[in-house]
Write an enzyme that holds these catalytic residues in place. Structure first.
Site, PDB file in Angstrom:
ATOM      1  N   GLU A  37      -9.603 -11.594  -2.993  1.00 50.78           N
ATOM      2  CA  GLU A  37      -8.455 -10.701  -3.522  1.00 50.78           C
ATOM      3  C   GLU A  37      -9.346  -9.196  -3.330  1.00 50.78           C
ATOM      4  O   GLU A  37      -8.764  -8.023  -2.620  1.00 50.78           O
ATOM      5  CB  GLU A  37      -7.709 -10.848  -4.490  1.00 50.78           C
TER       6      GLU A  37
ATOM      7  N   THR B 199      -2.232  -3.841   0.945  1.00 50.99           N
ATOM      8  CA  THR B 199      -2.160  -3.729  -0.489  1.00 50.99           C
ATOM      9  C   THR B 199      -3.143  -2.355  -0.872  1.00 50.99           C
ATOM     10  O   THR B 199      -2.644  -1.616  -1.862  1.00 50.99           O
ATOM     11  CB  THR B 199      -2.912  -4.966  -1.375  1.00 50.99           C
TER      12      THR B 199
HETATM   13  N1  HSE Z   1      -0.331  -6.750  -8.134  1.00 48.62           N
HETATM   14  C1  HSE Z   1      -0.729  -6.304  -6.691  1.00 48.62           C
HETATM   15  C2  HSE Z   1      -0.214  -5.115  -6.204  1.00 48.62           C
HETATM   16  C3  HSE Z   1      -0.181  -7.475  -5.688  1.00 48.62           C
HETATM   17  O1  HSE Z   1       0.938  -4.875  -6.716  1.00 48.62           O
HETATM   18  O2  HSE Z   1      -0.861  -4.190  -5.843  1.00 48.62           O
HETATM   19  C4  HSE Z   1      -0.596  -7.365  -4.411  1.00 48.62           C
HETATM   20  O3  HSE Z   1       0.078  -8.336  -3.715  1.00 48.62           O
END
Ligand code: HSE
Length: 306
Positions: A128, A181
């Protein structure tokens, strides 16, 4: 065991009121992976079908996640990984998490399970970090553990698998645009007010109470994001109209799936979730926006061996 084939599920992070801390696991959409032990030391991504993603181990989320695991073990084992991608990157349903979590899950099995599922989370988080610049766990945790998960703390990492009410179904619509993201994080405000925090905490507590008491209406009332959604929803075509259509069709509530552009709704029962899917689809068809749609029960098992 020399080879493993598995299903690595898509996930919905944040679940409206739990930015970076809540996630849930889907059942009907995910990637497939084949992981093989090799005599040649190191990790090789031998095939990626379905999406154009980096094949170099250090640039691939599955590659870096497995490298982190092997480093921790001081292992010189060798693996090759085939990835069959059904989840589009930048879709908001945990594409990078599925690859990262699937890879560490498979390698761990082939090594005779030196780590528990909980212990695999930090390795998958390395994937990630590569994908979005932040090692968030709210997609990899539900992918690995299944069900609803809560990241109680990042430092030290403390992840809790929560109860999933049996009749809860998710409907997810994915407009065919890509939102990275990292970009969706860069639009977020850096400070929140006390008033916003109070509203968010109330809903986060409400959602968790609803999950444990199987109170579907409370779950619905709690699906509200005071902090993140206002900054991100403007990036998603017809976000408000889709949420309204879903609720009109009987959904308990909904919001942005992860960092978008997918939008999710939760419903009690598959019948309503299917109806929500039809209503969401109709709204996008009228606007001539291409989309994919998924209806899924909550997958309480996570990654599956095929
Ligand atoms: N919590 C993360 C965001 C998840 O909202 O940036 C990304 O899938």
């Amino acid at each position: 065991m020399k080879e493993i084939k598995l299903f690595a599920p898509a996930t919905i992070a944040n679940v409206s009121c739990g930015f970076d801390v809540l996630g849930l696991c889907l059942d009907t959409v995910g990637d497939e992976m084949i992981i093989r032990k090799t005599t040649k030391k190191g990790v090789r991504i031998s095939k990626i079908i379905g999406q154009d993603l980096p094949i170099e181990t250090e640039k691939n989320v599955a590659g870096v996640a497995v490298l982190a695991l092997l480093k921790q073990l001081n292992s010189d084992a060798g693996f090759e990984i085939e990835i069959y991608k059904n989840i589009k990157p930048g879709s908001g349903i945990g594409s990078s998490a599925a690859s990262s979590a699937g890879a560490v899950f498979g390698v761990n099995k082939l090594l005779g399970e030196p780590f528990t599922l909980q212990e695999l989370i930090p390795f998958a988080m390395e994937g990630e970090k590569l994908a979005s610049g932040t090692a968030h766990a709210d997609n990899v945790a539900p992918a690995l553990l299944g069900g609803f998960t809560l990241v109680r703390s990042y430092n030290p990492l403390d992840v809790i698998k929560m109860n999933s009410p049996k009749e809860l179904f998710a409907t997810v619509i994915h407009p065919q645009i890509e939102i990275k993201t990292a970009d969706a994080r860069s639009v977020l405000k850096k400070k929140v007010t006390l008033k916003e925090t109070v509203i968010q905490l109330g809903n986060l507590g409400g959602l968790i109470a609803g999950l444990y008491t199987n109170d579907y209406d409370l779950i619905g009332r709690s699906l509200h994001d005071e902090i993140v959604e206002p900054s991100r929803s403007i990036l998603i075509p017809e976000f408000d109209a889709i949420i309204k259509a879903a609720k009109d069709a009987g959904a308990l509530g909904g919001g942005i799936s992860g960092s978008g552009p997918s939008i999710f709704a939760l419903s009690k029962g598959k019948e309503i979730a299917d109806k929500v899917a039809l209503t969401m689809a109709k709204a996008y068809k009228n606007l001539q926006i291409d989309f994919e749609i998924h209806v899924s029960k909550i997958n309480t098992k996570g990654i599956k061996i095929l």
